[in-house]
Design a protein around this motif. Structure first.
Motif, PDB file in Angstrom:
ATOM      1  N   ALA A 109       0.872  -1.129  -0.089  1.00 13.10           N
ATOM      2  CA  ALA A 109       0.144  -0.080   0.151  1.00 13.10           C
ATOM      3  C   ALA A 109       0.687   1.042   0.078  1.00 13.10           C
ATOM      4  CB  ALA A 109      -1.095  -0.089   1.256  1.00 13.10           C
ATOM      5  N   LEU A 110       1.951   1.216   0.818  1.00  9.31           N
ATOM      6  CA  LEU A 110       2.754   2.470   0.852  1.00  9.31           C
ATOM      7  C   LEU A 110       3.494   2.540  -0.466  1.00  9.31           C
ATOM      8  CD1 LEU A 110       4.561   2.136   4.517  1.00  9.31           C
ATOM      9  CD2 LEU A 110       2.832   3.701   3.617  1.00  9.31           C
ATOM     10  N   ALA A 111       4.027   1.554  -1.223  1.00 11.41           N
ATOM     11  CA  ALA A 111       4.472   1.704  -2.514  1.00 11.41           C
ATOM     12  C   ALA A 111       3.467   2.404  -3.602  1.00 11.41           C
ATOM     13  CB  ALA A 111       5.128   0.345  -2.755  1.00 11.41           C
ATOM     14  N   TYR A 112       2.404   1.706  -3.381  1.00 10.24           N
ATOM     15  CA  TYR A 112       1.567   2.311  -4.307  1.00 10.24           C
ATOM     16  C   TYR A 112       0.981   3.787  -4.145  1.00 10.24           C
ATOM     17  CZ  TYR A 112      -0.116  -2.164  -6.507  1.00 10.24           C
ATOM     18  OH  TYR A 112       0.010  -3.392  -7.069  1.00 10.24           O
ATOM     19  N   TYR A 113       0.974   4.092  -2.793  1.00 15.03           N
ATOM     20  CA  TYR A 113       0.475   5.450  -2.574  1.00 15.03           C
ATOM     21  C   TYR A 113       1.740   6.329  -3.057  1.00 15.03           C
ATOM     22  CZ  TYR A 113      -0.744   9.516   0.261  1.00 15.03           C
ATOM     23  OH  TYR A 113      -1.055  10.761   0.655  1.00 15.03           O
ATOM     24  N   GLN A 114       3.044   5.866  -2.803  1.00 14.03           N
ATOM     25  CA  GLN A 114       4.123   6.824  -3.343  1.00 14.03           C
ATOM     26  C   GLN A 114       4.091   7.077  -4.950  1.00 14.03           C
ATOM     27  OE1 GLN A 114       8.162   5.874  -1.888  1.00 14.03           O
ATOM     28  NE2 GLN A 114       7.511   6.445   0.058  1.00 14.03           N
ATOM     29  N   ALA A 115       3.502   5.764  -5.605  1.00 15.11           N
ATOM     30  CA  ALA A 115       3.306   5.858  -7.048  1.00 15.11           C
ATOM     31  C   ALA A 115       2.190   6.684  -7.494  1.00 15.11           C
ATOM     32  CB  ALA A 115       3.523   4.611  -7.574  1.00 15.11           C
ATOM     33  N   GLU A 116       1.496   7.210  -6.312  1.00 12.39           N
ATOM     34  CA  GLU A 116       0.213   7.969  -6.664  1.00 12.39           C
ATOM     35  C   GLU A 116      -0.922   6.802  -7.262  1.00 12.39           C
ATOM     36  OE1 GLU A 116       0.828  11.778  -8.275  1.00 12.39           O
ATOM     37  OE2 GLU A 116       2.133  12.359  -6.827  1.00 12.39           O
ATOM     38  N   ALA A 121      -3.649   1.313  -3.774  1.00  8.46           N
ATOM     39  CA  ALA A 121      -3.148   1.399  -2.518  1.00  8.46           C
ATOM     40  C   ALA A 121      -4.331   1.172  -1.354  1.00  8.46           C
ATOM     41  CB  ALA A 121      -2.696   2.980  -2.286  1.00  8.46           C
ATOM     42  N   MET A 122      -5.672   1.827  -1.824  1.00 10.97           N
ATOM     43  CA  MET A 122      -6.594   1.457  -0.926  1.00 10.97           C
ATOM     44  C   MET A 122      -7.105  -0.017  -0.989  1.00 10.97           C
ATOM     45  SD  MET A 122      -8.872   2.854   1.190  1.00 10.97           S
ATOM     46  CE  MET A 122      -8.977   4.831   0.755  1.00 10.97           C
ATOM     47  N   ALA A 124      -4.890  -2.481  -0.986  1.00 11.61           N
ATOM     48  CA  ALA A 124      -3.903  -3.168  -0.404  1.00 11.61           C
ATOM     49  C   ALA A 124      -4.127  -2.913   1.131  1.00 11.61           C
ATOM     50  CB  ALA A 124      -2.524  -2.789  -0.582  1.00 11.61           C
ATOM     51  N   LEU A 125      -4.503  -1.636   1.356  1.00 12.80           N
ATOM     52  CA  LEU A 125      -4.903  -1.221   2.817  1.00 12.80           C
ATOM     53  C   LEU A 125      -6.285  -1.991   3.114  1.00 12.80           C
ATOM     54  CD1 LEU A 125      -4.376   2.551   2.560  1.00 12.80           C
ATOM     55  CD2 LEU A 125      -3.137   0.913   3.947  1.00 12.80           C
ATOM     56  N   GLU A 126      -7.242  -2.348   2.619  1.00 13.16           N
ATOM     57  CA  GLU A 126      -8.289  -3.233   3.046  1.00 13.16           C
ATOM     58  C   GLU A 126      -7.687  -4.631   3.230  1.00 13.16           C
ATOM     59  OE1 GLU A 126     -11.176  -3.422  -0.158  1.00 13.16           O
ATOM     60  OE2 GLU A 126     -11.458  -1.023  -0.085  1.00 13.16           O
ATOM     61  N   HIS A 127      -6.905  -5.182   2.616  1.00  9.95           N
ATOM     62  CA  HIS A 127      -6.329  -6.478   2.997  1.00  9.95           C
ATOM     63  C   HIS A 127      -5.657  -6.289   4.372  1.00  9.95           C
ATOM     64  CE1 HIS A 127      -6.697  -7.651  -1.209  1.00  9.95           C
ATOM     65  NE2 HIS A 127      -6.547  -9.046  -0.849  1.00  9.95           N
ATOM     66  N   VAL A 128      -4.902  -5.399   4.501  1.00 13.42           N
ATOM     67  CA  VAL A 128      -4.219  -5.035   5.734  1.00 13.42           C
ATOM     68  C   VAL A 128      -5.304  -5.076   7.020  1.00 13.42           C
ATOM     69  CG1 VAL A 128      -2.757  -3.566   7.213  1.00 13.42           C
ATOM     70  CG2 VAL A 128      -2.207  -3.759   5.065  1.00 13.42           C
ATOM     71  N   GLY A 141      -3.585   5.439   6.609  1.00 18.49           N
ATOM     72  CA  GLY A 141      -3.525   5.433   5.165  1.00 18.49           C
ATOM     73  C   GLY A 141      -4.694   5.701   4.565  1.00 18.49           C
ATOM     74  N   VAL A 142      -5.808   4.913   5.094  1.00 20.57           N
ATOM     75  CA  VAL A 142      -7.093   4.966   4.589  1.00 20.57           C
ATOM     76  C   VAL A 142      -7.544   6.549   4.654  1.00 20.57           C
ATOM     77  CG1 VAL A 142      -9.584   4.307   5.067  1.00 20.57           C
ATOM     78  CG2 VAL A 142      -7.532   2.594   4.947  1.00 20.57           C
TER      79      VAL A 142
END
Length: 188
Positions: A109-116, A121-122, A124-128, A141-142
């Protein structure tokens, strides 16, 4: 009993006990993390909160596999030097091989967020949060993604949940203040 029979019996005992040992280790780490989360919610000041947060993240970062721990470290190292492509590769491999490891999804999620790339990213955060509903960094992050895409009420709710676990989080307190007027309305 000959050596071959003894070795086979020994291997059978070890193989049957490994899942129990891994399960017991995971349970012990979950118990430590739960205790630390409880202490974090009651932390007397920011310094104590930061110490507890570090300990919690350390517990959450234990996959139980040296290979998966190495992928997590390499992904985090790549993020640290802003090598988003490398981080995405490491975290994707990690989530492919250890789909039940919440920290792998958080790193992704952090990597996707940095890639905008906010949608992935969302996701991946749901998985977390399915794997670890108390993951305060994922909730933050959410909140950040929802705020960035203009869903301020959802961001506000996520930030409120973070504050329940991390009452000394200055960034989250600032986000709450920033969104409060818009979400709660202005009193006349």
């Amino acid at each position: 009993m000959d050596f071959k029979s003894t070795a086979t019996a020994f291997l059978a005992v070890v193989m049957f006990s490994l899942p129990y040992a891994a399960s017991a280790q995971a349970s012990s780490a979950e118990d430590r993390a739960a205790r630390l989360l409880s202490e974090l919610a009651e932390a007397p000041d920011e310094m104590a909160a930061r110490r507890l947060e570090s300990q919690i993240v350390a517990e959450w970062s234990k996959s139980g596999s040296p290979a998966m721990d190495l992928l997590l470290k390499r992904g985090r190292d790549a993020l640290e030097v802003e090598n988003v492509e490398g981080a995405l590769e490491h975290f994707t491999a990690l989530t492919d091989h250890a789909p039940d490891f919440a920290e792998g999804w958080h790193g992704l999620a952090l990597a996707y967020y940095q890639a905008e790339m906010f949608g992935p990213a969302m996701d991946a955060l749901e998985h977390v949060l399915v794997l670890n509903p108390h993951h305060f960094a994922a909730l933050k992050g959410v909140g950040a993604i929802n705020e960035q895409v203009g869903r301020h009420a959802l961001a506000y709710d996520a930030y409120q949940r973070v504050l329940e676990m991390r009452p000394h989080d200055e960034d989250t307190l600032g986000a709450i203040k920033r969104l409060e007027g818009e979400v709660m309305g202005v009193t006349l």
